[in-house]
Design a protein around this motif. Structure first.
Motif, PDB file in Angstrom:
ATOM      1  N   UNK A 198       0.836  -1.193   0.000  1.00  0.00           N
ATOM      2  CA  UNK A 198       0.000   0.000   0.000  1.00  0.00           C
ATOM      3  C   UNK A 198       0.874   1.247   0.000  1.00  0.00           C
ATOM      4  N   UNK A 199       0.287   2.379  -0.297  1.00  0.00           N
ATOM      5  CA  UNK A 199       0.991   3.633  -0.061  1.00  0.00           C
ATOM      6  C   UNK A 199       1.199   3.775   1.441  1.00  0.00           C
ATOM      7  N   UNK A 200       2.409   4.143   1.847  1.00  0.00           N
ATOM      8  CA  UNK A 200       2.755   4.188   3.272  1.00  0.00           C
ATOM      9  C   UNK A 200       3.002   5.629   3.699  1.00  0.00           C
ATOM     10  N   UNK A 201       2.221   6.093   4.661  1.00  0.00           N
ATOM     11  CA  UNK A 201       2.461   7.377   5.299  1.00  0.00           C
ATOM     12  C   UNK A 201       3.267   7.067   6.558  1.00  0.00           C
ATOM     13  N   UNK A 202       4.524   7.455   6.567  1.00  0.00           N
ATOM     14  CA  UNK A 202       5.456   6.996   7.598  1.00  0.00           C
ATOM     15  C   UNK A 202       5.337   7.782   8.899  1.00  0.00           C
ATOM     16  N   UNK A 203       5.865   7.192   9.962  1.00  0.00           N
ATOM     17  CA  UNK A 203       5.869   7.792  11.295  1.00  0.00           C
ATOM     18  C   UNK A 203       7.292   7.912  11.816  1.00  0.00           C
ATOM     19  N   UNK A 204       7.467   8.829  12.754  1.00  0.00           N
ATOM     20  CA  UNK A 204       8.725   8.903  13.476  1.00  0.00           C
ATOM     21  C   UNK A 204       8.748   7.906  14.617  1.00  0.00           C
ATOM     22  N   UNK A 205       9.829   7.877  15.378  1.00  0.00           N
ATOM     23  CA  UNK A 205       9.905   6.985  16.540  1.00  0.00           C
ATOM     24  C   UNK A 205       8.921   7.417  17.615  1.00  0.00           C
ATOM     25  N   UNK A 206       8.538   6.485  18.468  1.00  0.00           N
ATOM     26  CA  UNK A 206       7.628   6.777  19.580  1.00  0.00           C
ATOM     27  C   UNK A 206       8.296   7.691  20.604  1.00  0.00           C
ATOM     28  N   UNK A 207       7.477   8.541  21.200  1.00  0.00           N
ATOM     29  CA  UNK A 207       7.877   9.270  22.407  1.00  0.00           C
ATOM     30  C   UNK A 207       7.126   8.700  23.597  1.00  0.00           C
ATOM     31  N   UNK A 208       7.805   8.518  24.702  1.00  0.00           N
ATOM     32  CA  UNK A 208       7.148   8.116  25.949  1.00  0.00           C
ATOM     33  C   UNK A 208       7.796   8.920  27.087  1.00  0.00           C
ATOM     34  N   UNK A 209       7.679   8.428  28.319  1.00  0.00           N
ATOM     35  CA  UNK A 209       8.235   9.145  29.465  1.00  0.00           C
ATOM     36  C   UNK A 209       8.848   8.200  30.470  1.00  0.00           C
ATOM     37  N   UNK A 210       9.217   8.720  31.613  1.00  0.00           N
ATOM     38  CA  UNK A 210       9.822   7.891  32.659  1.00  0.00           C
ATOM     39  C   UNK A 210       8.921   6.709  32.999  1.00  0.00           C
ATOM     40  N   UNK A 211       9.540   5.529  33.073  1.00  0.00           N
ATOM     41  CA  UNK A 211       8.785   4.312  33.336  1.00  0.00           C
ATOM     42  C   UNK A 211       8.238   3.664  32.086  1.00  0.00           C
ATOM     43  N   UNK A 212       8.449   4.304  30.933  1.00  0.00           N
ATOM     44  CA  UNK A 212       7.936   3.769  29.683  1.00  0.00           C
ATOM     45  C   UNK A 212       8.881   2.785  29.024  1.00  0.00           C
ATOM     46  N   UNK A 213       8.502   2.331  27.829  1.00  0.00           N
ATOM     47  CA  UNK A 213       9.295   1.345  27.091  1.00  0.00           C
ATOM     48  C   UNK A 213      10.683   1.889  26.778  1.00  0.00           C
ATOM     49  N   UNK A 214      11.703   1.116  27.068  1.00  0.00           N
ATOM     50  CA  UNK A 214      13.076   1.572  26.873  1.00  0.00           C
ATOM     51  C   UNK A 214      13.476   1.652  25.407  1.00  0.00           C
ATOM     52  N   UNK A 215      12.709   0.994  24.505  1.00  0.00           N
ATOM     53  CA  UNK A 215      13.020   1.077  23.076  1.00  0.00           C
ATOM     54  C   UNK A 215      12.355   2.273  22.410  1.00  0.00           C
ATOM     55  N   UNK A 216      11.728   3.137  23.219  1.00  0.00           N
ATOM     56  CA  UNK A 216      11.145   4.375  22.722  1.00  0.00           C
ATOM     57  C   UNK A 216      11.992   5.547  23.223  1.00  0.00           C
ATOM     58  N   UNK A 217      11.710   6.723  22.713  1.00  0.00           N
ATOM     59  CA  UNK A 217      12.443   7.908  23.143  1.00  0.00           C
ATOM     60  C   UNK A 217      11.860   8.430  24.453  1.00  0.00           C
ATOM     61  N   UNK A 218      12.679   8.442  25.483  1.00  0.00           N
ATOM     62  CA  UNK A 218      12.312   9.044  26.763  1.00  0.00           C
ATOM     63  C   UNK A 218      13.077  10.357  26.838  1.00  0.00           C
ATOM     64  N   UNK A 219      12.420  11.463  26.547  1.00  0.00           N
ATOM     65  CA  UNK A 219      13.140  12.733  26.378  1.00  0.00           C
ATOM     66  C   UNK A 219      13.905  13.167  27.623  1.00  0.00           C
ATOM     67  N   UNK A 220      15.096  13.696  27.372  1.00  0.00           N
ATOM     68  CA  UNK A 220      15.904  14.263  28.442  1.00  0.00           C
ATOM     69  C   UNK A 220      15.821  15.784  28.466  1.00  0.00           C
ATOM     70  N   UNK A 221      15.311  16.367  27.371  1.00  0.00           N
ATOM     71  CA  UNK A 221      15.192  17.818  27.305  1.00  0.00           C
ATOM     72  C   UNK A 221      14.241  18.207  26.185  1.00  0.00           C
ATOM     73  N   UNK A 222      13.743  19.444  26.231  1.00  0.00           N
ATOM     74  CA  UNK A 222      12.927  19.966  25.144  1.00  0.00           C
ATOM     75  C   UNK A 222      13.717  19.986  23.839  1.00  0.00           C
ATOM     76  N   UNK A 223      14.990  20.330  23.927  1.00  0.00           N
ATOM     77  CA  UNK A 223      15.812  20.419  22.724  1.00  0.00           C
ATOM     78  C   UNK A 223      15.955  19.066  22.052  1.00  0.00           C
ATOM     79  N   UNK A 224      16.066  18.018  22.845  1.00  0.00           N
ATOM     80  CA  UNK A 224      16.147  16.677  22.248  1.00  0.00           C
ATOM     81  C   UNK A 224      14.875  16.354  21.471  1.00  0.00           C
TER      82      UNK A 224
END
Length: 481
Positions: free
Chosen positions: A171-197
């Motif tokens: 199919x035509x694919x509309x792509x996504x970026x990596x997941x964002x989560x937070x403290x206590x979340x999945x370690x294979x997702x982005x747990x932000x350390x700063x707004x700049x990140x």
């Protein structure tokens, strides 16, 4: 501006300048669509799945659902020219172009290609299953997907480009970026350390063409504010599988969509801490769906144009009384996947008693989604593949479950086609309308009997044989490496 970006505008200009067909009074294109765009040529390894590749096709005597919420029309003829709908109308009133390939669809139903907006290219433990998943999606009538969070964003982008260039099937694919989560979340997702990140991450993927970002259960309200702000600056959208953040908070922050319906709503949890994924879930069994507080929340979403995505098929997979794989699913699953399914089924069957709790929750989720739709909300759908719910097959099951929830055929199809195109901001797909892309599905028989009986899948005007595709991937989803 690139030619492909100009195409929807040029088509709209052409359509607005059309005159009624002299024989039927129906709208048809005076300017041939092939003067606007030539279809992408398909590689040999893709063409082997194609049954019809003519630039001019006439499909006659079909029952047609346009995807816009209208009832079906009988005895319709559809003219497809160079990958676009050129004319649609009563069979007796449409001229068949000379040298067109004519396909008689008596006894068959035509629906728009399904637009899945929660259609991953990964499943638990397997960060990328795109090669097989893309074939399953297309064979099932899913012609466009939004992946709703990526475990392997670059591989999604690469696959999307190959499909767009006609090198591989899918199919035509509309792509996504990596997941964002937070403290206590999945370690294979982005747990932000700063707004700049957060901002740097969104800018990086936006430059690669990504236009969707997803937040997951542990995302903090503060991080969501930054994610939404930067994504919108980059022309991207944000959706979320929520828990730490309530629906109300997310809407007020500016989120574009929310996934999974009532099952991810923490607004009604007892003892919930602000910004934390906690609290009890008695609401799933006690909440009055037609209460003023629920309707007020749904009205807030609607007033702020926040869509809601239904993923009924994956929730059903956790209901003991319903968690069964059919024969066609077992034929596609690898021995490893079948073994895991068999173990789960044994566990369900060994339960001393079935109290029906999850069955009742499924019904309440259905009621929540039906009410949202009836109130004027934009409801979409996607499979969220996992367990024994396969890409594409689960999208078809969603249609059946939406019907069970009280949606008519045309309403369920609107949810799965036109509404998906709407949230993707793609007016060129999602409905069977003159001037739009010829992405559609031919069902053998009436859709009331089974949406699973897919006879043909047309994408960009190419008619794929789903049986050939499925035969090629028997026993291959998914093989452990």
């Amino acid at each position: 501006m690139a030619l492909r970006q100009l195409i929807p505008f040029l088509l709209s200009v052409i359509i607005l300048g059309c005159k009624p067909n002299s024989k039927s009074g129906l709208i048809a294109l005076n300017s041939r669509i092939d003067t606007v765009k030539n279809r992408i040529a398909l590689d040999r390894n893709v063409l082997k799945y194609v049954k019809y590749d003519s630039n001019s096709i006439a499909l006659t005597h079909a029952t047609v659902f346009d995807g816009k919420g209208n009832p079906a029309k009988e005895d319709q003829t559809i003219i497809v020219k160079n990958g676009y709908f050129e004319a649609i109308g009563q069979n007796s009133e449409i001229d068949i172009p000379e040298k067109a390939t004519v396909i008689d669809l008596r006894g068959k139903t035509v629906i728009p290609g399904i637009v899945g907006v929660h259609n991953h290219l990964h499943i638990p433990r397997f960060p990328f299953v795109g090669e097989i998943a893309s074939k399953l999606y297309l064979a099932s009538g899913v012609t466009t997907i939004q992946t709703c969070g990526a475990a392997s964003p670059q591989q999604e982008i690469d696959l999307s480009k190959k499909i767009e260039q006609g090198q591989v099937i899918g199919p035509n694919i509309v792509t996504s970026g990596p997941y964002f989560t937070g403290n206590g979340g999945n370690l294979n997702m982005i747990i932000p350390e700063s707004d700049q990140q957060i901002r740097d991450t969104i800018r990086y993927w936006a430059k690669k063409g990504v236009r969707w970002f997803k937040v997951y259960r542990n995302t903090s309200p503060k991080d969501l504010e930054t994610i939404v702000d930067e994504a919108h600056k980059q022309g991207a959208k944000v959706t979320g599988h929520l828990c730490s953040i309530t629906f109300e908070q997310a809407v007020k922050i500016g989120i574009d969509g929310i996934e999974h319906g009532l099952n991810s709503a923490s607004d009604f949890r007892n003892n919930k801490t602000f910004g934390i994924c906690d609290g009890s879930r008695e609401y799933m069994d006690q909440l009055e769906i037609n209460s003023n507080e629920v309707k007020a929340l749904q009205s807030l979403m609607i007033d702020n144009d926040v869509f809601l995505t239904s993923t009924l098929s994956i929730f059903e997979a956790s209901v003991p009384e319903r968690a069964f794989a059919d024969e066609r699913t077992l034929a596609i699953m690898s021995p490893m996947q079948i073994s895991e399914y068999t173990d789960r089924r044994k566990n369900f069957d060994s339960m001393d008693s079935k109290d029906g709790v999850r069955e009742k929750r499924l019904k309440r989720i259905m009621q929540f989604e039906r009410q949202f739709y009836e109130m004027g909300g934009t409801l979409t759908a996607g499979v969220d593949a996992g367990r024994h719910v396969l890409p594409g097959f689960g999208d078809q099951r969603n249609f059946e479950l939406l019907k069970e929830a009280g949606f008519t055929n045309q309403e369920a199809l609107k949810v799965m086609t036109t509404n998906g195109a709407k949230v993707l901001s793609n007016r060129n797909i999602g409905s069977i309308v003159v001037g739009k892309k010829a992405d559609f599905v031919v069902i053998d028989g009436q859709i009331e009997n089974s949406i699973r009986n897919v006879a043909l899948v047309f994408k960009d005007g190419y008619g794929y044989d789903p049986k050939l595709i499925l035969e090629d991937i028997k026993g291959k989803f998914v093989i452990d490496q």
